[in-house]
Design a protein around this motif. Sequence first.
Motif, PDB file in Angstrom:
ATOM      1  N   LEU A   1     -18.855 -20.532 -23.244  1.00 41.24           N
ATOM      2  CA  LEU A   1     -18.851 -20.079 -24.689  1.00 41.24           C
ATOM      3  C   LEU A   1     -19.837 -20.550 -25.753  1.00 41.24           C
ATOM      4  CD1 LEU A   1     -15.282 -19.209 -25.024  1.00 41.24           C
ATOM      5  CD2 LEU A   1     -16.936 -17.412 -24.515  1.00 41.24           C
ATOM      6  N   ASP A   2     -20.470 -21.729 -25.222  1.00 42.85           N
ATOM      7  CA  ASP A   2     -21.179 -22.665 -26.014  1.00 42.85           C
ATOM      8  C   ASP A   2     -20.459 -23.172 -27.188  1.00 42.85           C
ATOM      9  OD1 ASP A   2     -23.378 -24.168 -26.768  1.00 42.85           O
ATOM     10  OD2 ASP A   2     -24.292 -22.490 -27.748  1.00 42.85           O
ATOM     11  N   GLN A   3     -19.243 -23.608 -26.982  1.00 44.91           N
ATOM     12  CA  GLN A   3     -18.302 -23.963 -28.035  1.00 44.91           C
ATOM     13  C   GLN A   3     -17.716 -25.424 -27.601  1.00 44.91           C
ATOM     14  OE1 GLN A   3     -16.824 -20.235 -28.968  1.00 44.91           O
ATOM     15  NE2 GLN A   3     -14.732 -20.790 -28.272  1.00 44.91           N
ATOM     16  N   ARG A   4     -16.919 -26.090 -28.359  1.00 45.86           N
ATOM     17  CA  ARG A   4     -16.155 -27.309 -28.021  1.00 45.86           C
ATOM     18  C   ARG A   4     -14.965 -27.193 -27.196  1.00 45.86           C
ATOM     19  NH1 ARG A   4     -16.773 -32.361 -29.381  1.00 45.86           N
ATOM     20  NH2 ARG A   4     -15.051 -33.884 -29.694  1.00 45.86           N
ATOM     21  N   PHE A   5     -14.488 -26.128 -27.550  1.00 42.85           N
ATOM     22  CA  PHE A   5     -13.130 -25.755 -26.846  1.00 42.85           C
ATOM     23  C   PHE A   5     -12.810 -24.089 -27.028  1.00 42.85           C
ATOM     24  CE2 PHE A   5     -12.100 -27.820 -31.008  1.00 42.85           C
ATOM     25  CZ  PHE A   5     -11.281 -26.825 -31.555  1.00 42.85           C
ATOM     26  N   VAL A   6     -12.091 -23.656 -26.197  1.00 41.94           N
ATOM     27  CA  VAL A   6     -11.514 -22.305 -26.194  1.00 41.94           C
ATOM     28  C   VAL A   6     -10.690 -22.048 -27.190  1.00 41.94           C
ATOM     29  CG1 VAL A   6     -10.795 -20.067 -25.004  1.00 41.94           C
ATOM     30  CG2 VAL A   6     -12.138 -21.822 -23.816  1.00 41.94           C
ATOM     31  N   GLU A   7      -9.478 -22.596 -27.282  1.00 45.62           N
ATOM     32  CA  GLU A   7      -8.435 -22.501 -28.228  1.00 45.62           C
ATOM     33  C   GLU A   7      -8.020 -24.000 -29.113  1.00 45.62           C
ATOM     34  OE1 GLU A   7      -5.075 -19.958 -27.222  1.00 45.62           O
ATOM     35  OE2 GLU A   7      -5.788 -20.384 -25.115  1.00 45.62           O
ATOM     36  N   LYS A   8      -7.968 -25.085 -28.233  1.00 46.14           N
ATOM     37  CA  LYS A   8      -7.503 -26.379 -28.746  1.00 46.14           C
ATOM     38  C   LYS A   8      -8.454 -27.526 -27.962  1.00 46.14           C
ATOM     39  CE  LYS A   8      -3.101 -25.151 -29.869  1.00 46.14           C
ATOM     40  NZ  LYS A   8      -1.368 -25.695 -29.791  1.00 46.14           N
ATOM     41  N   ASP A   9      -8.267 -28.645 -28.761  1.00 43.17           N
ATOM     42  CA  ASP A   9      -9.164 -29.830 -28.029  1.00 43.17           C
ATOM     43  C   ASP A   9      -8.527 -30.185 -26.940  1.00 43.17           C
ATOM     44  OD1 ASP A   9     -10.555 -32.247 -27.508  1.00 43.17           O
ATOM     45  OD2 ASP A   9     -10.771 -32.865 -29.635  1.00 43.17           O
ATOM     46  N   LEU A  10      -9.082 -30.104 -25.576  1.00 45.08           N
ATOM     47  CA  LEU A  10      -8.679 -30.436 -24.262  1.00 45.08           C
ATOM     48  C   LEU A  10      -8.150 -32.112 -24.505  1.00 45.08           C
ATOM     49  CD1 LEU A  10      -7.826 -30.220 -21.403  1.00 45.08           C
ATOM     50  CD2 LEU A  10     -10.179 -30.311 -20.972  1.00 45.08           C
ATOM     51  N   ASN A  11      -9.113 -32.896 -24.997  1.00 46.96           N
ATOM     52  CA  ASN A  11      -9.002 -34.364 -24.877  1.00 46.96           C
ATOM     53  C   ASN A  11      -7.789 -34.780 -25.708  1.00 46.96           C
ATOM     54  OD1 ASN A  11     -10.396 -36.519 -23.778  1.00 46.96           O
ATOM     55  ND2 ASN A  11     -10.945 -37.088 -25.510  1.00 46.96           N
ATOM     56  N   ARG A  12      -6.985 -33.826 -26.353  1.00 46.79           N
ATOM     57  CA  ARG A  12      -5.865 -34.076 -27.189  1.00 46.79           C
ATOM     58  C   ARG A  12      -4.605 -33.949 -26.517  1.00 46.79           C
ATOM     59  NH1 ARG A  12      -9.179 -36.973 -28.869  1.00 46.79           N
ATOM     60  NH2 ARG A  12     -10.111 -37.023 -30.787  1.00 46.79           N
ATOM     61  N   LEU A  13      -4.896 -33.062 -25.503  1.00 40.30           N
ATOM     62  CA  LEU A  13      -3.519 -32.212 -24.808  1.00 40.30           C
ATOM     63  C   LEU A  13      -3.239 -32.974 -23.383  1.00 40.30           C
ATOM     64  CD1 LEU A  13      -4.590 -28.865 -25.464  1.00 40.30           C
ATOM     65  CD2 LEU A  13      -2.893 -30.016 -26.693  1.00 40.30           C
ATOM     66  N   PHE A  14      -3.742 -33.942 -22.815  1.00 41.76           N
ATOM     67  CA  PHE A  14      -3.354 -34.460 -21.646  1.00 41.76           C
ATOM     68  C   PHE A  14      -1.971 -34.887 -21.380  1.00 41.76           C
ATOM     69  CE2 PHE A  14      -7.954 -34.751 -21.229  1.00 41.76           C
ATOM     70  CZ  PHE A  14      -8.275 -33.796 -20.095  1.00 41.76           C
TER      71      PHE A  14
END
Length: 133
Positions: free
Chosen positions: A82-95
């Motif tokens: 999608l050429d964007q940082r995330f689809v819905e939320k920042d993955l790096n903050r959800l682990f």
Amino acid sequence: MLSELSTILSSFLQYSNQKYQWHWMHEGKAYDYRLQINGIIHGNETGSLPAILRIIKDFESGKRNFGGTLSICLGNPEAARLDQRFVEKDLNRLFLDHSDQSHEGRRSKELMPIFDQADMLIDLHQTMLASNQ
């Protein structure tokens, strides 16, 4: 860039050998050490993908070897497409948030069992700002 990205992602999938399609692994079997490398945790940080693919090709061809286990995951190819940082939320903050039901929340649940096995984890990111060096 999106056509190049599509080519790289397709190439990665050719080597993917785990139940998680965005996961490649080399098992050296000489010792138990496990190195984990992650790319595109943020979908707009695709700069490491050519190097990741080169590493995989070098291992697959026998050009490189590692006595332990080398595991490589692509974190958020859907956001990259999608050429964007995330689809819905920042993955790096959800682990560590196992209750989140967003796209990235579900992805984190897929990735954590892989990451939990690592002795060392290298998470490749890139800056979005200009740098003097």
